[in-house]
Design a protein around this motif. Sequence first.
Motif, PDB file in Angstrom:
ATOM      1  N   PRO A   1     -15.060  44.664  -4.541  1.00  0.00           N
ATOM      2  CA  PRO A   1     -13.881  44.213  -3.794  1.00  0.00           C
ATOM      3  C   PRO A   1     -13.356  45.295  -2.854  1.00  0.00           C
ATOM      4  CG  PRO A   1     -13.271  44.821  -6.025  1.00  0.00           C
ATOM      5  CD  PRO A   1     -14.771  44.936  -5.959  1.00  0.00           C
ATOM      6  N   GLU A   2     -12.525  44.888  -1.914  1.00  0.00           N
ATOM      7  CA  GLU A   2     -11.855  45.831  -1.025  1.00  0.00           C
ATOM      8  C   GLU A   2     -10.646  46.423  -1.749  1.00  0.00           C
ATOM      9  OE1 GLU A   2     -12.789  46.817   1.848  1.00  0.00           O
ATOM     10  OE2 GLU A   2     -14.374  45.379   2.347  1.00  0.00           O
ATOM     11  N   ARG A   3     -10.372  47.699  -1.507  1.00  0.00           N
ATOM     12  CA  ARG A   3      -9.188  48.316  -2.083  1.00  0.00           C
ATOM     13  C   ARG A   3      -7.947  47.566  -1.621  1.00  0.00           C
ATOM     14  NH1 ARG A   3     -10.379  54.376  -2.744  1.00  0.00           N
ATOM     15  NH2 ARG A   3     -12.589  54.549  -2.253  1.00  0.00           N
ATOM     16  N   GLY A   4      -7.089  47.219  -2.561  1.00  0.00           N
ATOM     17  CA  GLY A   4      -5.845  46.544  -2.227  1.00  0.00           C
ATOM     18  C   GLY A   4      -5.961  45.045  -2.114  1.00  0.00           C
ATOM     19  N   SER A   5      -7.193  44.504  -2.152  1.00  0.00           N
ATOM     20  CA  SER A   5      -7.339  43.051  -2.087  1.00  0.00           C
ATOM     21  C   SER A   5      -6.863  42.433  -3.399  1.00  0.00           C
ATOM     22  CB  SER A   5      -8.783  42.668  -1.798  1.00  0.00           C
ATOM     23  OG  SER A   5      -9.649  43.174  -2.794  1.00  0.00           O
ATOM     24  N   SER A   6      -6.563  41.144  -3.393  1.00  0.00           N
ATOM     25  CA  SER A   6      -5.932  40.493  -4.536  1.00  0.00           C
ATOM     26  C   SER A   6      -6.918  40.227  -5.659  1.00  0.00           C
ATOM     27  CB  SER A   6      -5.277  39.185  -4.082  1.00  0.00           C
ATOM     28  OG  SER A   6      -6.258  38.294  -3.586  1.00  0.00           O
TER      29      SER A   6
ATOM     30  N   CYS B   1     -22.665  55.462  -1.137  1.00  0.00           N
ATOM     31  CA  CYS B   1     -23.389  56.720  -1.355  1.00  0.00           C
ATOM     32  C   CYS B   1     -24.222  56.671  -2.629  1.00  0.00           C
ATOM     33  CB  CYS B   1     -22.406  57.884  -1.425  1.00  0.00           C
ATOM     34  SG  CYS B   1     -21.507  58.173   0.106  1.00  0.00           S
ATOM     35  N   ASP B   2     -24.398  55.458  -3.198  1.00  0.00           N
ATOM     36  CA  ASP B   2     -25.152  55.285  -4.446  1.00  0.00           C
ATOM     37  C   ASP B   2     -24.495  55.998  -5.617  1.00  0.00           C
ATOM     38  OD1 ASP B   2     -27.086  53.697  -3.247  1.00  0.00           O
ATOM     39  OD2 ASP B   2     -28.304  55.418  -2.658  1.00  0.00           O
ATOM     40  N   ASN B   3     -23.162  56.141  -5.570  1.00  0.00           N
ATOM     41  CA  ASN B   3     -22.409  56.732  -6.669  1.00  0.00           C
ATOM     42  C   ASN B   3     -21.633  55.647  -7.407  1.00  0.00           C
ATOM     43  OD1 ASN B   3     -23.179  59.387  -6.020  1.00  0.00           O
ATOM     44  ND2 ASN B   3     -21.518  59.578  -4.532  1.00  0.00           N
ATOM     45  N   PRO B   4     -21.431  55.814  -8.743  1.00  0.00           N
ATOM     46  CA  PRO B   4     -20.638  54.825  -9.476  1.00  0.00           C
ATOM     47  C   PRO B   4     -19.175  54.876  -9.059  1.00  0.00           C
ATOM     48  CG  PRO B   4     -21.175  56.706 -10.873  1.00  0.00           C
ATOM     49  CD  PRO B   4     -21.955  56.883  -9.608  1.00  0.00           C
ATOM     50  N   ILE B   5     -18.542  53.725  -9.012  1.00  0.00           N
ATOM     51  CA  ILE B   5     -17.124  53.626  -8.658  1.00  0.00           C
ATOM     52  C   ILE B   5     -16.491  52.547  -9.518  1.00  0.00           C
ATOM     53  CG2 ILE B   5     -17.671  52.061  -6.752  1.00  0.00           C
ATOM     54  CD1 ILE B   5     -15.222  53.166  -5.286  1.00  0.00           C
ATOM     55  N   ASP B   6     -15.310  52.836 -10.072  1.00  0.00           N
ATOM     56  CA  ASP B   6     -14.630  51.925 -10.984  1.00  0.00           C
ATOM     57  C   ASP B   6     -13.412  51.311 -10.318  1.00  0.00           C
ATOM     58  OD1 ASP B   6     -16.464  52.668 -12.906  1.00  0.00           O
ATOM     59  OD2 ASP B   6     -15.165  54.216 -13.775  1.00  0.00           O
ATOM     60  N   PHE B   7     -13.297  49.987 -10.433  1.00  0.00           N
ATOM     61  CA  PHE B   7     -12.134  49.253  -9.930  1.00  0.00           C
ATOM     62  C   PHE B   7     -11.381  48.657 -11.118  1.00  0.00           C
ATOM     63  CE2 PHE B   7     -14.446  49.547  -6.034  1.00  0.00           C
ATOM     64  CZ  PHE B   7     -13.529  49.388  -5.007  1.00  0.00           C
ATOM     65  N   ARG B   8     -10.049  48.616 -11.036  1.00  0.00           N
ATOM     66  CA  ARG B   8      -9.231  47.969 -12.052  1.00  0.00           C
ATOM     67  C   ARG B   8      -8.187  47.087 -11.370  1.00  0.00           C
ATOM     68  NH1 ARG B   8      -8.132  48.276 -17.423  1.00  0.00           N
ATOM     69  NH2 ARG B   8      -9.591  49.998 -17.657  1.00  0.00           N
ATOM     70  N   CYS B   9      -7.988  45.903 -11.912  1.00  0.00           N
ATOM     71  CA  CYS B   9      -6.981  44.973 -11.388  1.00  0.00           C
ATOM     72  C   CYS B   9      -5.617  45.372 -11.938  1.00  0.00           C
ATOM     73  CB  CYS B   9      -7.346  43.543 -11.802  1.00  0.00           C
ATOM     74  SG  CYS B   9      -6.231  42.284 -11.135  1.00  0.00           S
TER      75      CYS B   9
ATOM     76  N   GLN C   1      -7.489  48.353  -7.576  1.00  0.00           N
ATOM     77  CA  GLN C   1      -7.288  49.779  -7.358  1.00  0.00           C
ATOM     78  C   GLN C   1      -8.505  50.541  -7.867  1.00  0.00           C
ATOM     79  OE1 GLN C   1      -3.601  51.224  -8.992  1.00  0.00           O
ATOM     80  NE2 GLN C   1      -2.364  49.660  -7.965  1.00  0.00           N
ATOM     81  N   VAL C   2      -8.814  51.644  -7.185  1.00  0.00           N
ATOM     82  CA  VAL C   2      -9.944  52.473  -7.584  1.00  0.00           C
ATOM     83  C   VAL C   2      -9.480  53.457  -8.645  1.00  0.00           C
ATOM     84  CG1 VAL C   2     -11.646  54.155  -6.831  1.00  0.00           C
ATOM     85  CG2 VAL C   2     -11.066  52.240  -5.359  1.00  0.00           C
ATOM     86  N   GLU C   3     -10.145  53.419  -9.803  1.00  0.00           N
ATOM     87  CA  GLU C   3      -9.783  54.317 -10.896  1.00  0.00           C
ATOM     88  C   GLU C   3     -10.549  55.624 -10.835  1.00  0.00           C
ATOM     89  OE1 GLU C   3     -10.180  52.091 -14.627  1.00  0.00           O
ATOM     90  OE2 GLU C   3      -8.020  52.333 -14.796  1.00  0.00           O
ATOM     91  N   ASP C   4     -11.834  55.527 -10.563  1.00  0.00           N
ATOM     92  CA  ASP C   4     -12.672  56.724 -10.594  1.00  0.00           C
ATOM     93  C   ASP C   4     -13.779  56.577  -9.565  1.00  0.00           C
ATOM     94  OD1 ASP C   4     -13.691  59.145 -11.344  1.00  0.00           O
ATOM     95  OD2 ASP C   4     -14.926  58.327 -12.954  1.00  0.00           O
ATOM     96  N   GLU C   5     -13.939  57.582  -8.720  1.00  0.00           N
ATOM     97  CA  GLU C   5     -15.009  57.568  -7.736  1.00  0.00           C
ATOM     98  C   GLU C   5     -15.455  58.981  -7.435  1.00  0.00           C
ATOM     99  OE1 GLU C   5     -14.081  56.359  -3.742  1.00  0.00           O
ATOM    100  OE2 GLU C   5     -11.996  56.999  -3.922  1.00  0.00           O
ATOM    101  N   MET C   6     -16.673  59.111  -6.969  1.00  0.00           N
ATOM    102  CA  MET C   6     -17.217  60.399  -6.577  1.00  0.00           C
ATOM    103  C   MET C   6     -17.137  60.528  -5.064  1.00  0.00           C
ATOM    104  SD  MET C   6     -20.568  60.495  -9.096  1.00  0.00           S
ATOM    105  CE  MET C   6     -21.027  62.151  -8.545  1.00  0.00           C
ATOM    106  N   SER C   7     -16.778  61.708  -4.601  1.00  0.00           N
ATOM    107  CA  SER C   7     -16.638  61.914  -3.161  1.00  0.00           C
ATOM    108  C   SER C   7     -17.997  61.965  -2.492  1.00  0.00           C
ATOM    109  CB  SER C   7     -15.872  63.208  -2.887  1.00  0.00           C
ATOM    110  OG  SER C   7     -16.597  64.322  -3.386  1.00  0.00           O
TER     111      SER C   7
END
Length: 245
Positions: free
Chosen positions: A45-50, A64-72, A78-84
């Motif tokens: 999802p897009e950040r901030g989308s419903s 970037c082929d890195n894991p990223i965590d989203f939480r509603c 909202q993004v909880e954890d991501e790698m730069s």
Amino acid sequence: MQKKRKVLRAPFIVTVAAAASLAGAVALPGCDPTVQGGSCPEEMPERGSSCDADDLSCDYIDSCDNPIDFRCVDGAWQVEDEMSCNPPPPACPEEMPANGAPCDGGIGTCGYEMITGCGPMPIDAACVLEDDTWRWQVHEIFCNPPPPDQCLTAATANECAGLGPTCQWLVPGCAEGSGTPALPAVGCFPSLPCEADEACPSGTLCQEVVVNPCVASSPDGATCAACGATEHVCVPPSAATTASK
């Protein structure tokens, strides 16, 4: 008389099996007891989308082929954890996009040029978030072009430039043989090419002529090696008649 010993093996097996079953129920992989309902979208999802399942946590792989965590949270992703990482920024499309067409988030605003009744004019296309979808928003152009015959009144290149993008200063190009004739004389002409005599000012006719394209590319022609390019302009009847013979 010797008594038989009680057999404890079966109850012991049942107890251990029950404990193992309980442990398996608690430790099943992928189970999150905080999630009450809903499911993760297939696409990130897009950040901030419903979203409609608060506390729902979803894992994805970013650009970037890195894991990223989203939480509603409170109805929004909202993004909880991501790698730069430093992925290449989205590039503007070569052709101006259509208003309302999908676009890549974060691309920003792209500049283009549109041919209008006032001649070539700059126009912007911005990639904006609308109803959870990134779409192009093309800004409208409004102009009030002067009548084409006003261009013909300019006697010098400076006067022609002062009339704005609706007029252009043209110089005869190198015509060869009996083909398309050269522009009869230097002068100021409408920037938009004519398509028929009816589009020309009174007393002129639409004619295909050869002009010098280097005049438009640089003041002294130093950056242009060509000497001729065809263009439809409004010329005096005598020039048009001579050219068509």
